[in-house]
Motif scaffolding. Structure first.
Motif, PDB file in Angstrom:
ATOM      1  N   ARG A  11      29.172  33.650   1.631  1.00 25.59           N
ATOM      2  CA  ARG A  11      28.432  33.406   2.875  1.00 25.59           C
ATOM      3  C   ARG A  11      27.807  34.706   3.395  1.00 25.59           C
ATOM      4  O   ARG A  11      26.630  34.728   3.780  1.00 25.59           O
ATOM      5  CB  ARG A  11      29.371  32.796   3.908  1.00 25.59           C
ATOM      6  N   ARG A  12      28.576  35.785   3.375  1.00 25.21           N
ATOM      7  CA  ARG A  12      28.086  37.071   3.874  1.00 25.21           C
ATOM      8  C   ARG A  12      26.992  37.633   2.962  1.00 25.21           C
ATOM      9  O   ARG A  12      25.999  38.184   3.445  1.00 25.21           O
ATOM     10  CB  ARG A  12      29.247  38.061   3.981  1.00 25.21           C
ATOM     11  N   ALA A  13      27.159  37.495   1.654  1.00 28.94           N
ATOM     12  CA  ALA A  13      26.146  37.986   0.718  1.00 28.94           C
ATOM     13  C   ALA A  13      24.817  37.287   0.959  1.00 28.94           C
ATOM     14  O   ALA A  13      23.758  37.932   1.033  1.00 28.94           O
ATOM     15  CB  ALA A  13      26.618  37.779  -0.719  1.00 28.94           C
ATOM     16  N   ASP A  14      24.847  35.975   1.097  1.00 28.94           N
ATOM     17  CA  ASP A  14      23.608  35.224   1.319  1.00 28.94           C
ATOM     18  C   ASP A  14      22.982  35.581   2.671  1.00 28.94           C
ATOM     19  O   ASP A  14      21.755  35.652   2.801  1.00 28.94           O
ATOM     20  CB  ASP A  14      23.890  33.721   1.249  1.00 28.94           C
ATOM     21  N   GLU A  15      23.829  35.825   3.662  1.00 24.61           N
ATOM     22  CA  GLU A  15      23.331  36.214   4.984  1.00 24.61           C
ATOM     23  C   GLU A  15      22.601  37.549   4.907  1.00 24.61           C
ATOM     24  O   GLU A  15      21.492  37.701   5.445  1.00 24.61           O
ATOM     25  CB  GLU A  15      24.502  36.297   5.965  1.00 24.61           C
ATOM     26  N   LEU A  16      23.203  38.529   4.227  1.00 28.00           N
ATOM     27  CA  LEU A  16      22.601  39.860   4.133  1.00 28.00           C
ATOM     28  C   LEU A  16      21.351  39.848   3.253  1.00 28.00           C
ATOM     29  O   LEU A  16      20.382  40.570   3.530  1.00 28.00           O
ATOM     30  CB  LEU A  16      23.618  40.858   3.580  1.00 28.00           C
ATOM     31  N   ILE A  17      21.364  39.051   2.217  1.00 27.39           N
ATOM     32  CA  ILE A  17      20.170  38.934   1.364  1.00 27.39           C
ATOM     33  C   ILE A  17      18.986  38.441   2.192  1.00 27.39           C
ATOM     34  O   ILE A  17      17.859  38.938   2.055  1.00 27.39           O
ATOM     35  CB  ILE A  17      20.465  37.995   0.167  1.00 27.39           C
ATOM     36  N   GLY A  18      19.239  37.490   3.080  1.00 24.73           N
ATOM     37  CA  GLY A  18      18.173  37.005   3.949  1.00 24.73           C
ATOM     38  C   GLY A  18      17.768  38.027   4.994  1.00 24.73           C
ATOM     39  O   GLY A  18      16.571  38.261   5.219  1.00 24.73           O
ATOM     40  N   MET A  19      18.750  38.671   5.641  1.00 27.90           N
ATOM     41  CA  MET A  19      18.469  39.633   6.712  1.00 27.90           C
ATOM     42  C   MET A  19      17.691  40.839   6.198  1.00 27.90           C
ATOM     43  O   MET A  19      16.835  41.383   6.897  1.00 27.90           O
ATOM     44  CB  MET A  19      19.783  40.095   7.356  1.00 27.90           C
ATOM     45  N   LEU A  20      17.982  41.281   4.982  1.00 36.02           N
ATOM     46  CA  LEU A  20      17.358  42.482   4.425  1.00 36.02           C
ATOM     47  C   LEU A  20      16.181  42.153   3.505  1.00 36.02           C
ATOM     48  O   LEU A  20      15.716  43.019   2.759  1.00 36.02           O
ATOM     49  CB  LEU A  20      18.405  43.312   3.684  1.00 36.02           C
ATOM     50  N   GLU A  21      15.711  40.907   3.586  1.00 34.31           N
ATOM     51  CA  GLU A  21      14.535  40.470   2.836  1.00 34.31           C
ATOM     52  C   GLU A  21      14.674  40.749   1.340  1.00 34.31           C
ATOM     53  O   GLU A  21      13.791  41.321   0.692  1.00 34.31           O
ATOM     54  CB  GLU A  21      13.266  41.118   3.398  1.00 34.31           C
ATOM     55  N   LEU A  22      15.818  40.341   0.791  1.00 33.00           N
ATOM     56  CA  LEU A  22      16.072  40.475  -0.638  1.00 33.00           C
ATOM     57  C   LEU A  22      16.054  39.112  -1.339  1.00 33.00           C
ATOM     58  O   LEU A  22      16.412  39.012  -2.523  1.00 33.00           O
ATOM     59  CB  LEU A  22      17.429  41.158  -0.865  1.00 33.00           C
TER      60      LEU A  22
ATOM     61  N   LEU B 226      25.524  46.485   0.776  1.00 33.51           N
ATOM     62  CA  LEU B 226      26.878  46.777   0.284  1.00 33.51           C
ATOM     63  C   LEU B 226      27.737  47.380   1.394  1.00 33.51           C
ATOM     64  O   LEU B 226      28.916  47.050   1.541  1.00 33.51           O
ATOM     65  CB  LEU B 226      26.802  47.742  -0.905  1.00 33.51           C
ATOM     66  N   GLY B 227      27.137  48.270   2.193  1.00 33.94           N
ATOM     67  CA  GLY B 227      27.879  48.892   3.274  1.00 33.94           C
ATOM     68  C   GLY B 227      28.197  47.959   4.420  1.00 33.94           C
ATOM     69  O   GLY B 227      29.093  48.232   5.222  1.00 33.94           O
ATOM     70  N   LEU B 228      27.461  46.839   4.491  1.00 32.87           N
ATOM     71  CA  LEU B 228      27.624  45.910   5.611  1.00 32.87           C
ATOM     72  C   LEU B 228      28.388  44.638   5.249  1.00 32.87           C
ATOM     73  O   LEU B 228      28.597  43.785   6.108  1.00 32.87           O
ATOM     74  CB  LEU B 228      26.257  45.510   6.158  1.00 32.87           C
ATOM     75  N   MET B 229      28.809  44.501   3.989  1.00 30.45           N
ATOM     76  CA  MET B 229      29.438  43.259   3.543  1.00 30.45           C
ATOM     77  C   MET B 229      30.604  42.830   4.435  1.00 30.45           C
ATOM     78  O   MET B 229      30.770  41.661   4.755  1.00 30.45           O
ATOM     79  CB  MET B 229      29.915  43.395   2.099  1.00 30.45           C
TER      80      MET B 229
END
Length: 315
Positions: free
Chosen positions: A115-126, A149-152
């Motif tokens: 869940r967190r990985a998908d959230e960060l991928i979206g937030m950081l436009e990846l 990685l630092g925000l996981m």
């Protein structure tokens, strides 16, 4: 969120003992963005390594997010994110897999990691890069992966050690747009080291300047520039002798120069002083041909403190 008193670190070399950090005192409040500046060899990276538990101090004490960096290092690590100067992602590993591995290292459940990985991928436009390997990404994309990685584990404090070094101006601006957006949405505390003085000037609420293992300045960028550097007024006048004489009488005037028709003077609050200067010249019959005010930079602050340019020593 970050508290240190008398933090020191020395190294033994063939030439003798090198004191990299000679007594660091600092306090960083919750939600603050602090920039930590200084030339190479000043002790910045050593200080960050001590605060992030990667290097034990020789003397002194420090706590991060309420936990002692020596006595409770594991608790500190669970509450901080650290983005170093090198790329954190493996060259042959897929982007999303890297994030899931980081989540596992932080003892997150598989569901929470996903869940967190998908959230960060979206937030950081990846989005769309999930299955790309690290070596196939651009420099800006790699740095955004490092931030992810630092925000996981949703840290309270994020340490950024020269996060935009080597990026082109567009990628730098894009990276900072994402960092600031994340900070606004989370209220996260950020401790930044950088050689880009414009980043520190525009992003940080407070700037600390380190040189030879000691902090030599600590204030907001505006106050540092106003109090330690000052504005530079330049006047071209048909009577430069009169202009130089009047420049010397300006409030808190210093560094007065005269070169032909041009007179320069450093003052505090140059935009307010300049009209008075021009009126005084007019009253003495000296005609002003050109005038300008140059606002100081953080490099001017460092130059005033040490006699050296921070930009040159960093390079």
């Amino acid at each position: 969120m970050i508290h240190a008193r008398g933090l020191k670190r020395s190294f033994k070399t063939k030439e003798g003992v090198v004191e990299a950090v000679r007594g660091l005192d600092l306090d960083v409040a919750e939600g603050e963005l602090v920039a930590f500046l200084g030339p190479n060899g000043a002790g910045k990276s050593t200080s960050v390594r001590m605060l992030t538990t990667l290097l034990p101090p020789t003397e002194g004490a420090a706590s991060v997010a309420g936990h002692d960096v020596l006595r409770d290092a594991n608790a500190v690590r669970r509450r901080i994110g650290y983005v170093g100067q090198g790329a954190g992602a493996g060259g042959y590993n897929k982007l999303r897999d890297e994030l899931l591995t980081q989540g596992a290292a932080q003892r997150m459940s598989k569901a929470d990691s996903a869940r967190r990985a998908d959230e960060l991928i979206g937030m950081l436009e990846l989005t769309g890069l999930e299955k790309r390997t690290g070596m196939s990404l651009s420099g800006g994309q790699k740095r955004r992966v490092d931030i992810a990685l630092g925000l996981m584990h949703s840290p309270k404090v994020l340490f950024l050690d020269e996060p935009s070094t080597g990026l082109d101006p567009h990628s730098r601006a894009n990276l900072w747009e994402h960092i600031l957006r994340l900070r606004k949405s989370t209220g996260m505390t950020i401790f930044l080291t950088t050689h880009y003085l414009d980043e520190a000037d525009s992003m940080a609420e407070r700037v600390m300047i380190m040189d030879n293992g000691l902090v030599i300045a600590n204030d907001t960028p505006e106050r540092l520039k106003a109090n330690l550097a000052g504005d530079r007024i330049t006047i071209d006048a048909d009577n430069s002798l009169v202009a130089a004489e009047l420049a010397a009488n300006l409030p808190e005037a210093r560094e007065i120069s005269r070169d032909g028709a041009r007179v320069g003077v450093t003052v505090k609050g140059g935009e307010a002083v300049l009209p008075e200067f021009i009126r005084a010249l007019d009253q003495r019959g000296a005609r002003v041909l050109a005038a300008n005010v140059r606002r100081p930079t953080l490099d001017d602050v460092f130059l005033g403190l040490t006699g050296r340019s921070l930009r040159e020593t960093a390079a």
